[in-house]
Design an enzyme around this catalytic site. Structure first.
Site, PDB file in Angstrom:
ATOM      1  N   LYS A   1       1.892 -11.391 -19.866  1.00  0.00           N
ATOM      2  CA  LYS A   1       1.199 -10.179 -20.405  1.00  0.00           C
ATOM      3  C   LYS A   1      -0.063 -10.229 -20.858  1.00  0.00           C
ATOM      4  O   LYS A   1      -0.905  -9.492 -20.401  1.00  0.00           O
ATOM      5  CB  LYS A   1       2.116  -9.346 -21.743  1.00  0.00           C
ATOM      6  CG  LYS A   1       3.486  -9.016 -21.400  1.00  0.00           C
ATOM      7  CD  LYS A   1       3.487  -7.583 -20.654  1.00  0.00           C
ATOM      8  CE  LYS A   1       3.834  -7.758 -19.218  1.00  0.00           C
ATOM      9  NZ  LYS A   1       5.043  -7.721 -18.744  1.00  0.00           N
TER      10      LYS A   1
ATOM     11  N   ARG B   1       1.196   1.759  -6.019  1.00  0.00           N
ATOM     12  CA  ARG B   1       1.107   0.744  -4.831  1.00  0.00           C
ATOM     13  C   ARG B   1      -0.131   0.094  -4.750  1.00  0.00           C
ATOM     14  O   ARG B   1      -0.210  -0.760  -3.935  1.00  0.00           O
ATOM     15  CB  ARG B   1       1.901   1.356  -3.679  1.00  0.00           C
ATOM     16  CG  ARG B   1       3.144   1.896  -3.727  1.00  0.00           C
ATOM     17  CD  ARG B   1       3.736   2.588  -2.549  1.00  0.00           C
ATOM     18  NE  ARG B   1       5.257   2.778  -2.647  1.00  0.00           N
ATOM     19  CZ  ARG B   1       6.060   1.849  -1.900  1.00  0.00           C
ATOM     20  NH1 ARG B   1       5.236   1.133  -0.976  1.00  0.00           N
ATOM     21  NH2 ARG B   1       7.174   2.088  -1.823  1.00  0.00           N
TER      22      ARG B   1
ATOM     23  N   LYS C   1       1.555  -1.741  -9.281  1.00  0.00           N
ATOM     24  CA  LYS C   1       3.024  -1.530  -9.859  1.00  0.00           C
ATOM     25  C   LYS C   1       4.009  -2.220  -8.864  1.00  0.00           C
ATOM     26  O   LYS C   1       4.906  -2.540  -9.537  1.00  0.00           O
ATOM     27  CB  LYS C   1       2.947  -0.204 -10.280  1.00  0.00           C
ATOM     28  CG  LYS C   1       4.283   0.318 -11.071  1.00  0.00           C
ATOM     29  CD  LYS C   1       4.211  -0.653 -12.522  1.00  0.00           C
ATOM     30  CE  LYS C   1       5.421  -0.258 -13.276  1.00  0.00           C
ATOM     31  NZ  LYS C   1       5.520  -1.321 -14.391  1.00  0.00           N
TER      32      LYS C   1
ATOM     33  N   TRP D   1      -3.770  -2.115  -1.404  1.00  0.00           N
ATOM     34  CA  TRP D   1      -3.732  -3.271  -2.019  1.00  0.00           C
ATOM     35  C   TRP D   1      -4.165  -4.276  -1.165  1.00  0.00           C
ATOM     36  O   TRP D   1      -3.351  -4.450  -0.367  1.00  0.00           O
ATOM     37  CB  TRP D   1      -2.614  -3.442  -2.934  1.00  0.00           C
ATOM     38  CG  TRP D   1      -2.469  -4.690  -3.736  1.00  0.00           C
ATOM     39  CD1 TRP D   1      -2.776  -4.854  -4.901  1.00  0.00           C
ATOM     40  CD2 TRP D   1      -2.165  -6.002  -3.522  1.00  0.00           C
ATOM     41  NE1 TRP D   1      -3.004  -6.258  -5.288  1.00  0.00           N
ATOM     42  CE2 TRP D   1      -2.352  -6.887  -4.317  1.00  0.00           C
ATOM     43  CE3 TRP D   1      -1.460  -6.673  -2.318  1.00  0.00           C
ATOM     44  CZ2 TRP D   1      -2.009  -8.277  -4.308  1.00  0.00           C
ATOM     45  CZ3 TRP D   1      -1.418  -8.084  -2.377  1.00  0.00           C
ATOM     46  CH2 TRP D   1      -1.443  -8.861  -3.453  1.00  0.00           C
TER      47      TRP D   1
ATOM     48  N   GLU E   1       7.131 -14.738 -20.934  1.00  0.00           N
ATOM     49  CA  GLU E   1       6.729 -13.106 -20.645  1.00  0.00           C
ATOM     50  C   GLU E   1       5.413 -12.715 -21.580  1.00  0.00           C
ATOM     51  O   GLU E   1       4.569 -12.147 -20.958  1.00  0.00           O
ATOM     52  CB  GLU E   1       8.023 -12.393 -20.990  1.00  0.00           C
ATOM     53  CG  GLU E   1       7.657 -10.900 -20.808  1.00  0.00           C
ATOM     54  CD  GLU E   1       7.390 -10.257 -19.409  1.00  0.00           C
ATOM     55  OE1 GLU E   1       7.342 -10.955 -18.529  1.00  0.00           O
ATOM     56  OE2 GLU E   1       7.083  -9.254 -19.592  1.00  0.00           O
TER      57      GLU E   1
ATOM     58  N   GLU F   1      -2.358 -10.874 -17.542  1.00  0.00           N
ATOM     59  CA  GLU F   1      -2.488  -9.825 -16.468  1.00  0.00           C
ATOM     60  C   GLU F   1      -3.380  -8.971 -17.116  1.00  0.00           C
ATOM     61  O   GLU F   1      -4.098  -8.069 -16.491  1.00  0.00           O
ATOM     62  CB  GLU F   1      -1.151  -9.458 -15.974  1.00  0.00           C
ATOM     63  CG  GLU F   1      -0.349  -8.479 -17.054  1.00  0.00           C
ATOM     64  CD  GLU F   1       1.065  -8.334 -16.140  1.00  0.00           C
ATOM     65  OE1 GLU F   1       0.771  -7.691 -15.120  1.00  0.00           O
ATOM     66  OE2 GLU F   1       1.834  -8.241 -16.898  1.00  0.00           O
TER      67      GLU F   1
ATOM     68  N   CYS G   1       0.839  -1.244   0.090  1.00  0.00           N
ATOM     69  CA  CYS G   1       0.022  -0.127  -0.279  1.00  0.00           C
ATOM     70  C   CYS G   1       0.647   1.367   0.143  1.00  0.00           C
ATOM     71  O   CYS G   1       2.153   1.045   0.138  1.00  0.00           O
ATOM     72  CB  CYS G   1      -0.786  -0.226   1.131  1.00  0.00           C
ATOM     73  SG  CYS G   1      -1.830  -1.478   1.397  1.00  0.00           S
TER      74      CYS G   1
ATOM     75  N   ASN H   1       1.166  -0.263   5.761  1.00  0.00           N
ATOM     76  CA  ASN H   1       1.739  -1.126   4.527  1.00  0.00           C
ATOM     77  C   ASN H   1       2.278  -2.303   5.243  1.00  0.00           C
ATOM     78  O   ASN H   1       3.216  -2.364   6.073  1.00  0.00           O
ATOM     79  CB  ASN H   1       2.596  -0.175   3.718  1.00  0.00           C
ATOM     80  CG  ASN H   1       3.194  -1.121   2.399  1.00  0.00           C
ATOM     81  OD1 ASN H   1       2.565  -2.124   2.239  1.00  0.00           O
ATOM     82  ND2 ASN H   1       4.307  -0.759   2.178  1.00  0.00           N
ATOM     83  N   GLY H   2       1.753  -3.623   4.785  1.00  0.00           N
ATOM     84  CA  GLY H   2       2.524  -4.610   5.299  1.00  0.00           C
ATOM     85  C   GLY H   2       1.424  -5.694   5.868  1.00  0.00           C
ATOM     86  O   GLY H   2       0.125  -5.669   5.402  1.00  0.00           O
TER      87      GLY H   2
ATOM     88  N   HIS I   1       5.273 -34.097 -23.137  1.00  0.00           N
ATOM     89  CA  HIS I   1       5.032 -34.602 -21.751  1.00  0.00           C
ATOM     90  C   HIS I   1       3.935 -34.015 -21.078  1.00  0.00           C
ATOM     91  O   HIS I   1       4.150 -34.280 -19.653  1.00  0.00           O
ATOM     92  CB  HIS I   1       6.446 -34.223 -21.055  1.00  0.00           C
ATOM     93  CG  HIS I   1       7.627 -34.668 -21.915  1.00  0.00           C
ATOM     94  ND1 HIS I   1       8.048 -35.819 -21.927  1.00  0.00           N
ATOM     95  CD2 HIS I   1       8.532 -34.055 -22.717  1.00  0.00           C
ATOM     96  CE1 HIS I   1       9.039 -36.197 -22.787  1.00  0.00           C
ATOM     97  NE2 HIS I   1       9.256 -34.766 -23.146  1.00  0.00           N
TER      98      HIS I   1
HETATM   99  C1  F6R Z   1       4.456  -7.910 -14.733  1.00  0.00           C
HETATM  100  C2  F6R Z   1       4.894  -7.082 -13.972  1.00  0.00           C
HETATM  101  C3  F6R Z   1       5.280  -7.767 -12.560  1.00  0.00           C
HETATM  102  C4  F6R Z   1       6.739  -7.069 -12.064  1.00  0.00           C
HETATM  103  C5  F6R Z   1       7.071  -8.034 -10.719  1.00  0.00           C
HETATM  104  C6  F6R Z   1       8.259  -7.422 -10.104  1.00  0.00           C
HETATM  105  O1  F6R Z   1       3.935  -7.163 -16.033  1.00  0.00           O
HETATM  106  O2  F6R Z   1       5.220  -5.973 -14.036  1.00  0.00           O
HETATM  107  O3  F6R Z   1       5.319  -9.189 -12.641  1.00  0.00           O
HETATM  108  O4  F6R Z   1       7.594  -7.558 -12.714  1.00  0.00           O
HETATM  109  O5  F6R Z   1       5.828  -7.450  -9.627  1.00  0.00           O
HETATM  110  O6  F6R Z   1       8.292  -6.050  -9.956  1.00  0.00           O
HETATM  111  P1  F6R Z   1       9.661  -5.308  -9.957  1.00  0.00           P
HETATM  112  O7  F6R Z   1      10.156  -5.230 -11.184  1.00  0.00           O
HETATM  113  O8  F6R Z   1       9.300  -3.755  -9.539  1.00  0.00           O
HETATM  114  O9  F6R Z   1      10.528  -5.923  -8.818  1.00  0.00           O
END
Ligand code: F6R
Length: 606
Positions: free
Chosen positions: A482, A27, A601, A74, A478, A485, A2, A98-99, A501
């Protein structure tokens, strides 16, 4: 994970708190709330969803008070609604957190027995009642000390008190917290970014410390309540300006910015005059490192997986890759000659930070590959390699991914050269290819309309698979991440050779499958694997690179050809259509592309 803000000023604080909360939304955006103190009363307003909702509330618009705390959430404990939104308050105390408080159930039992009434389902509310309980017998400092000692788990806290018109308490264990200094006002924030519009003078709390923020003075204490002195750091006062420009979403802009990301990285790290890589200050001697462990989460973990192929190809180092949340709890065999590399866009990811902390406690060699250079991971690593991709707002990481893999590739080249694993001639050739990469990414970005049309099929499907081998396998992972998410479509990344397999059982008529088959060493093998899924009814989107040789295969649904370059660099180009596929798929579904549901993020809880 958060966001927390606190302001103690000689003027009204609610509008500034709201503005800071907007900056902290990366956050969490499940709910937002604010509490101020005016005329000896705590006023609290909270709302579900974005800070915008909170701002529209007429009570917030007229909220008085020169001291206050704010929060973006969050959700961890309890639904993401306004009741569970922070701050949580009793008549005497209001808290933002936060935590995660791991012993909240036990503490709640104890507090219920003492007559405390709970309103929310959160773990945070026990902190409010515990302080209220302790204040019956203790002064502020002792009640805080006693409360913090009773809490298990992680926290960054901001606390105001009904009877204390000039005091905010901040406390940290596990989750980061910073204090900022302004003219006749002082601040508390989850990070310096949240405080940057107000000050560039910052003090970071260390684990176990707490502080008392008054208008004109800040005091710091260790976990025994003993006063300590701390340094004030002066950060760059330049605030990074970043808006969407002509784009609909930050993600679209960030995808298109990638040629610049790579160019900036190359400009920073390639020493053209000496035909070398500008990493001259590695703090360890060549023979002090014989193996390397790369650690990250999510997309950053995929960067680590990608880098493993390069380190193995270009150096003789032994390479391990770990997901940070696994690394921190498993039995690690810490070795003096191992280099631990932590990869993170935000530099604040709780699991990655905890893994770094563990290595530091074991006196290991640590290196951070981060975007935010003022972050906790950068500050606490022995050696830092910044990504230099600029601020990234879209929750789904795009340019930071390319930035991370670029720096890891450059590090692999440098270590390969230093260790004598890579000949100077080959090294020079690879550097010269690298310099062309921004242009090739720019050209690959032009593939657009075709991907828009293809994304329809993905939207209509129950699920999809992304397949690759070798260098392309982490990119397949990756691409799948993408898509899931952003579009909330089930997508699985898999090594193409593993399909037989087990996962082949998932393939049914019309299932969209992305096959990454660049013209590399694995090409023929991947094409065979592709035939196996086509034979079972899959609709295959083949992504390869341009070549004079024809693709010898039938019944491919669609083909996308990226530009051509040396094999090491193809993963950069293969990533582009996958980012666009996810973007267009979510766009057509009308989803919130920059803030997908349930995510944030910066993931600052474990
Ligand atoms: C997916 C994404 C997340 C971050 C992950 C780590 O698109 O952005 O999977 O890569 O939460 O975040 P950072 O790089 O900030 O440690």
């Amino acid at each position: 994970m958060c966001g927390i803000i606190g302001i103690n000023s000689n003027k009204s604080v609610s509008a500034t708190i709201i503005n800071s909360l907007k900056k902290l939304e990366y956050r969490g955006y499940d709910s937002a709330g604010i509490a101020t103190l005016s005329n000896g009363l705590i006023n609290e307003v909270k709302s579900e969803g974005r800070v915008d909702n909170l701002e529209k509330n007429s009570i917030v618009q007229n909220m008085e008070g020169n001291i206050g705390i704010g929060h973006v959430r969050w959700a961890t404990h309890g639904l993401p609604n306004s009741i569970n939104a922070h701050p949580h308050s009793s008549q005497n105390v209001s808290v933002v957190h936060n935590g995660i408080i791991e012993n909240s159930t036990l503490l709640k039992k104890f507090l219920l027995a003492r007559g405390h009434k709970f309103k929310s389902q959160t773990d945070t509310e026990v902190i409010v009642h515990l302080i209220t309980e302790n204040l019956k017998t203790e002064n502020i400092i002792d009640s805080i000390k006693k409360t913090l000692k009773a809490l298990h788990g992680s926290f960054a806290l901001g606390i105001i008190f009904k009877d204390q018109p000039d005091l905010i308490v901040g406390a940290r264990r596990g989750s980061p917290l910073a204090v900022g200094y302004g003219p006749n006002e002082n601040y508390l924030g989850s990070d310096s970014y949240a405080l940057k519009s107000m000050t560039n003078k910052i003090t970071y709390l260390n684990d176990g410390e707490f502080c008392i923020v008054k208008k004109n003075h800040v005091e710091f204490f260790n976990d025994d309540g003993v006063k300590i002195n701390k340094k004030v750091l002066e950060l760059s006062s330049e605030e990074e300006k970043y808006d969407k420009g002509e784009y609909k979403h930050f993600m679209a802009k960030e995808i298109e910015e990638q040629p610049l990301t790579i160019k900036n990285g190359i400009d920073e790290y390639i020493d053209t005059a000496n035909n070398d890589i500008n990493i001259y200050n590695i703090p360890w001697k060549r023979d002090e490192i014989s193996s390397i462990t790369l650690v990250g989460c999510g997309t950053a973990y995929h960067s680590c997986l990608m880098a493993k192929y390069w380190f193995e190809e270009l150096t003789s180092l032994d390479v391990n890759v770990d997901i940070a949340s696994e690394f921190r709890y498993k039995k690690n065999r810490f070795k003096k000659d191992n280099l631990y590399v932590f990869v993170s866009q935000s530099g604040e990811t709780a699991d990655t930070y905890a893994a770094l902390d563990l290595c530091n406690k074991n006196n290991m060699k640590t290196c951070a590959v981060v975007n935010v250079i003022e972050s906790s991971i950068a500050r606490d690593s022995e050696f830092v390699l910044p990504i230099h991709c600029g601020i990234e707002i879209g929750v789904a990481s795009t340019k930071a991914f390319l930035g991370q893999i670029l720096i890891l590739y450059i590090l692999a080249l440098k270590l390969g050269l230093l260790r004598g694993d890579l000949e100077k001639k080959e090294f020079s050739k690879k550097l010269s290819d690298l310099k062309n990469l921004p242009k090739l990414i720019e050209e690959t970005l032009l593939i657009d309309n075709k991907i828009q049309n293809i994304s329809y099929t993905f939207n209509e499907a129950k699920g999809s698979m992304f397949l690759g081998r070798g260098f392309s396998y982490p990119i397949a992972l990756e691409g799948a991440l993408k898509l899931k998410e952003l579009s909330y479509i089930h997508a699985e990344g898999y090594p193409a050779g593993e399909m037989k397999h087990g996962p082949l059982a998932l393939i049914e008529e019309g299932m969209p499958v992305v096959v990454l088959a660049p013209r590399d060493n694995y090409y023929k093998k991947t094409i065979s694997n592709m035939q196996e899924v086509i034979a079972r009814g899959a609709k295959v989107l083949l992504i390869t690179n341009k070549s004079k040789d024809e693709i010898v295969s039938e019944n491919i649904w669609e083909t996308i050809e990226v530009e051509s370059t040396n094999e090491d660099l193809l993963p950069f180009l293969l990533t582009i259509p996958l980012q666009k596929l996810a973007y267009y798929s979510a766009l057509k579904k009308g989803f919130d592309i920059d803030k997908p549901r349930n995510l944030a993020k910066s993931v600052t809880v474990e």
